[in-house]
Design an enzyme around this catalytic site. Structure first.
Site, PDB file in Angstrom:
ATOM      1  CB  ALA A  11      12.943  44.835 -16.089  1.00 54.44           C
ATOM      2  CG  ASN A  12       8.692  40.414 -16.342  1.00 55.95           C
ATOM      3  OD1 ASN A  12       9.489  40.504 -15.407  1.00 55.95           O
ATOM      4  ND2 ASN A  12       7.669  39.582 -16.303  1.00 55.95           N
ATOM      5  N   GLY A  14       4.924  45.260 -13.363  1.00 59.92           N
ATOM      6  CA  GLY A  14       4.850  45.918 -12.058  1.00 59.92           C
ATOM      7  C   GLY A  14       5.785  47.118 -11.956  1.00 59.92           C
ATOM      8  CE1 TYR A 164       6.993  40.870  -0.511  1.00 55.60           C
ATOM      9  CE2 TYR A 164       6.151  42.225   1.279  1.00 55.60           C
ATOM     10  CZ  TYR A 164       6.645  42.114  -0.008  1.00 55.60           C
ATOM     11  OH  TYR A 164       6.802  43.245  -0.778  1.00 55.60           O
TER      12      TYR A 164
HETATM   13  N1  LIG Z   1       3.253  46.240  -4.787  1.00 50.97           N
HETATM   14  C1  LIG Z   1       3.491  46.722  -3.588  1.00 50.97           C
HETATM   15  O1  LIG Z   1       2.603  47.272  -2.925  1.00 50.97           O
HETATM   16  C2  LIG Z   1       4.867  46.657  -2.998  1.00 50.97           C
HETATM   17  C3  LIG Z   1       5.082  47.268  -1.751  1.00 50.97           C
HETATM   18  C4  LIG Z   1       6.345  47.225  -1.190  1.00 50.97           C
HETATM   19  C5  LIG Z   1       7.369  46.585  -1.870  1.00 50.97           C
HETATM   20  N2  LIG Z   1       7.128  45.986  -3.076  1.00 50.97           N
HETATM   21  C6  LIG Z   1       8.256  45.327  -3.727  1.00 50.97           C
HETATM   22  O2  LIG Z   1       8.441  45.872  -5.021  1.00 50.97           O
HETATM   23  C7  LIG Z   1       9.069  44.890  -5.860  1.00 50.97           C
HETATM   24  C8  LIG Z   1       8.293  44.772  -7.165  1.00 50.97           C
HETATM   25  O3  LIG Z   1       6.998  44.285  -6.830  1.00 50.97           O
HETATM   26  P1  LIG Z   1       5.725  44.483  -7.755  1.00 50.97           P
HETATM   27  O4  LIG Z   1       4.655  44.996  -6.867  1.00 50.97           O
HETATM   28  O5  LIG Z   1       6.078  45.197  -8.992  1.00 50.97           O
HETATM   29  O6  LIG Z   1       5.368  42.944  -8.017  1.00 50.97           O
HETATM   30  P2  LIG Z   1       4.893  42.147  -9.323  1.00 50.97           P
HETATM   31  O7  LIG Z   1       4.051  43.007 -10.190  1.00 50.97           O
HETATM   32  O8  LIG Z   1       4.346  40.882  -8.772  1.00 50.97           O
HETATM   33  O9  LIG Z   1       6.269  41.874 -10.085  1.00 50.97           O
HETATM   34  C9  LIG Z   1       7.227  41.054  -9.507  1.00 50.97           C
HETATM   35  C10 LIG Z   1       8.397  40.919 -10.461  1.00 50.97           C
HETATM   36  O10 LIG Z   1       9.355  40.064  -9.821  1.00 50.97           O
HETATM   37  C11 LIG Z   1       9.634  39.003 -10.716  1.00 50.97           C
HETATM   38  N3  LIG Z   1      10.005  37.754 -10.061  1.00 50.97           N
HETATM   39  C12 LIG Z   1       9.276  37.000  -9.206  1.00 50.97           C
HETATM   40  N4  LIG Z   1       9.936  35.869  -8.906  1.00 50.97           N
HETATM   41  C13 LIG Z   1      11.107  35.909  -9.588  1.00 50.97           C
HETATM   42  C14 LIG Z   1      12.205  35.028  -9.714  1.00 50.97           C
HETATM   43  N5  LIG Z   1      12.234  33.845  -9.088  1.00 50.97           N
HETATM   44  N6  LIG Z   1      13.245  35.396 -10.489  1.00 50.97           N
HETATM   45  C15 LIG Z   1      13.236  36.569 -11.145  1.00 50.97           C
HETATM   46  N7  LIG Z   1      12.217  37.426 -11.099  1.00 50.97           N
HETATM   47  C16 LIG Z   1      11.160  37.101 -10.321  1.00 50.97           C
HETATM   48  C17 LIG Z   1       8.363  38.808 -11.509  1.00 50.97           C
HETATM   49  O11 LIG Z   1       8.646  38.036 -12.672  1.00 50.97           O
HETATM   50  P3  LIG Z   1       7.506  37.109 -13.403  1.00 50.97           P
HETATM   51  O12 LIG Z   1       6.727  38.055 -14.259  1.00 50.97           O
HETATM   52  O13 LIG Z   1       8.278  36.099 -14.145  1.00 50.97           O
HETATM   53  O14 LIG Z   1       6.682  36.514 -12.303  1.00 50.97           O
HETATM   54  C18 LIG Z   1       7.996  40.253 -11.778  1.00 50.97           C
HETATM   55  O15 LIG Z   1       8.760  40.777 -12.825  1.00 50.97           O
HETATM   56  C19 LIG Z   1       9.091  43.597  -5.053  1.00 50.97           C
HETATM   57  O16 LIG Z   1      10.365  43.426  -4.476  1.00 50.97           O
HETATM   58  C20 LIG Z   1       8.057  43.846  -3.974  1.00 50.97           C
HETATM   59  O17 LIG Z   1       8.299  43.078  -2.834  1.00 50.97           O
HETATM   60  C21 LIG Z   1       5.912  46.011  -3.652  1.00 50.97           C
END
Ligand SMILES: NC(=O)c1ccc[n+]([C@@H]2O[C@H](COP(=O)([O-])OP(=O)(O)OC[C@H]3O[C@@H](n4cnc5c(N)ncnc54)[C@H](OP(=O)(O)O)[C@@H]3O)[C@@H](O)[C@H]2O)c1
Length: 286
Positions: A11-12, A14, A164
């Protein structure tokens, strides 16, 4: 809206952060579950600066560690936390092959195995009146292959996007199978595809070559747009989303048959239970 807190992993920043902002301003109680306690607390104080009415908790949860997941669930239980909605949002696009402390390939560990175990351990904390589990999937699942194992065997031919995609296919299949196994309980299970969202996860050059970049750029959304589906699901009161369904925003996505076949769903469930050492969960379907 199910009574109880909304627990959001990652939740921190993205999409998870954008989801937290919207749900906090809707007045819901939130649990911010983040890899580091400091980033969860920092997110809580950023949220506190806005117009929030609900209770906001910060907790540490590293999805790459089974011990951390167990500690987290035990902490929630000890504190008597009641969960209405669990948003499995956290995810990783691993750059290199790496194994988690439990010996699982990192994208599998964080994107699939962690959410599987977390959901299992938190299920008793759901309010009896009903609940909602939201799994954040990705259209990358379309190039995913059904995993047969989760560890060192995946090193050969490992590729970041394939890994992934495989983990997101597994998560989508988990979502469908969990919904079936929970069908007699008032707990809904939904899968959401945020679309292509400009977050830390997609640095464009990693995903696309310049031509595809030019073609895809108009489709790229803000974090708030990417969070719309999870927000709508959490706030929905009218049964617009059906358990077992996969949605982008409010639009239902048809899951190809290969990801819905009963024997494949059950096979994946069973190797996952063995890998996690949690055999027998929801056998006999409540
Ligand atoms: N962005 C896209 O285009 C897209 C498209 C389809 C699906 N998604 C999905 O949407 C979700 C959110 O992605 P986002 O784009 O917001 O990515 P992001 O900005 O990289 O954020 C990822 C989040 O997951 C956390 N995380 C990573 N590893 C972790 C761990 N070992 N334990 C607990 N938390 C962890 C990160 O924490 P830290 O800050 O500590 O690293 C961060 O809060 C993901 O499941 C991603 O696969 C994203």
């Amino acid at each position: 809206v199910p009574s109880g807190s909304v627990l959001i992993t990652g939740a921190n920043r993205g999409i998870g952060w954008a989801t937290a902002v919207a749900l906090a301003s809707a007045g819901l109680d939130l649990v911010l579950a983040c890899r580091h306690l400091s980033s969860a607390e920092e997110a809580r104080s950023r949220l506190g600066a806005g117009a929030t009415h609900g209770r906001i908790e910060a907790r540490e949860l590293d999805l790459a560690s089974l011990a951390s997941i167990r500690r987290f669930a035990a902490g929630c239980e000890a504190d008597g936390l009641r969960i209405g909605t669990l948003i499995n949002n956290a995810g990783v696009l691993a750059e290199d092959f790496a194994l988690s402390e439990d010996g699982f390939e990192l994208s599998m560990a964080v994107n699939y195995l962690g959410p599987f175990l977390l959901t299992r351990l938190l299920l008793p904390a759901f309010s009896k009146a009903g609940g909602l589990v939201i799994n954040t999937c990705s259209s990358a699942f379309r190039i995913g292959r059904l995993p047969h194992s989760f560890g060192e065997e995946l090193r050969m031919g490992w590729h970041p996007i394939r890994a992934y995609a495989d983990s997101k296919l597994a998560l989508l299949m988990f979502s469908i199978e969990l919904s079936r196994r929970l069908s007699r309980l008032p707990i809904k299970v939904l899968a959401v595809d945020p679309g292509i969202v400009s977050t830390g996860m997609i640095s464009l050059h990693k995903w696309f070559d310049p031509l595809t970049d030019a073609l895809f750029r108009p489709l790229i959304q803000t974090e708030a747009q990417g969070a719309r589906g999870s927000i709508a699901m959490t706030l929905s009161t009218d049964g617009e989303f059906s358990s077992g369904g996969y949605y982008r925003g409010r639009r239902s996505i048809v899951v190809p048959r290969r990801a819905r076949k009963a024997d494949k769903l059950e096979g994946l469930w069973s190797i996952t239970e063995s890998a996690l050492g949690v055999e027998g969960w929801l056998d006999g379907h409540p």
